[in-house]
Design an enzyme around this catalytic site. Structure first.
Site, short mmCIF file in Angstrom:
data_model
loop_
_atom_site.label_atom_id
_atom_site.label_comp_id
_atom_site.label_asym_id
_atom_site.label_seq_id
_atom_site.Cartn_x
_atom_site.Cartn_y
_atom_site.Cartn_z
N ASP A 50 -4.14 2.61 1.47
CA ASP A 50 -5.32 3.00 0.72
C ASP A 50 -6.47 3.16 1.69
OD1 ASP A 50 -6.19 3.44 -2.03
OD2 ASP A 50 -7.49 1.70 -1.79
N TYR A 52 -10.09 2.72 3.47
CA TYR A 52 -11.06 1.64 3.48
C TYR A 52 -12.09 1.89 2.37
CZ TYR A 52 -9.40 0.65 8.27
OH TYR A 52 -8.65 0.35 9.38
N PHE A 63 -6.09 4.00 8.72
CA PHE A 63 -6.52 2.97 9.67
C PHE A 63 -7.73 3.39 10.51
CE2 PHE A 63 -1.96 1.96 9.07
CZ PHE A 63 -2.09 0.67 8.57
N HIS A 176 2.30 -5.85 8.52
CA HIS A 176 1.06 -5.08 8.48
C HIS A 176 0.06 -5.65 9.49
CE1 HIS A 176 -2.66 -3.36 6.79
NE2 HIS A 176 -1.88 -2.44 6.27
#
Length: 211
Positions: A50, A52, A63, A176
């Protein structure tokens, strides 16, 4: 094939959310991952979940953050592992640039499963149907015979990649990079160097991970 109804519904929702300033990343950045790394150029896939939700952070690449923004914790851990795995990759390990566009332009597809959210609200658009677009892209890439390396960071990304795995491309799996799970495998995984080794073995140009 994706049905036209889904695409039309997404277009309407994007226009409405953008008109209310209730969309992140910005409307012109929603397709940035595919624009920077079109399918025919892809050598590596890093699948996020998803965008930020922080205002001004997301820029359309998983990212990645917009220039001048504070580096989020997950990205800090990505940089930490990159520098550990390939020393000298960061021009300034204390203040690296957060925009990962140099990777994307080399064919590193940085795609989130859900391409948008609402500012300040995680997973706000999880029911919009973005996952169906993501699945379509993954299916095309997995079927393409050009060698690629897929990086599954965290169980959701791994499950999504496994659903389309035909055994033709390597998938590297670890936890993660978020602070909650980075020390369960991500830190020390060596995925950056291993990705380049796998690409070279298959006759493809390695990625210049330096930032």
């Amino acid at each position: 094939m994706l049905d036209e109804a889904l695409l039309e519904r997404l277009e309407l929702r994007l226009e409405e959310a953008s008109s209310k300033a209730d969309l992140t990343p910005r409307l012109e950045q929603v397709l940035r991952a595919l624009e920077a790394s079109p399918p025919e150029s892809v050598r590596v896939v890093i699948l996020g979940q998803d965008p930020y939700p922080g205002i001004g952070l997301a820029n359309g690449l998983a990212f990645s953050v917009s220039e001048g923004q504070k580096i989020p914790a997950s990205l800090r851990n990505i940089f930490k592992e990159l520098e550990r795995d390939l020393p000298g990759s960061l021009s300034d390990s204390m203040r690296p640039l957060g925009d990962l566009i140099p990777w994307a332009r080399q064919g590193v597809l940085l795609m989130n499963t859900h391409w948008t959210t609402a500012p300040g609200v995680s997973m706000a658009h999880a029911d919009w149907g973005w996952d169906r677009l993501t699945d379509a892209v993954l299916d095309v890439l997995m079927r393409d015979p050009q060698p690629k390396v897929f990086l599954g960071w965290g169980l959701p990304a791994q499950a999504r990649l496994d659903a389309f795995d035909r055994g033709d491309h390597p998938i590297l799996r670890t936890s993660h990079p978020s602070p909650l799970s980075a020390r369960k495998g991500f830190l020390g995984c060596g995925h950056f160097g291993e990705t380049n080794r796998l690409l070279a073995e298959r006759g493809r140009q390695p990625i210049d991970w330096r930032l």
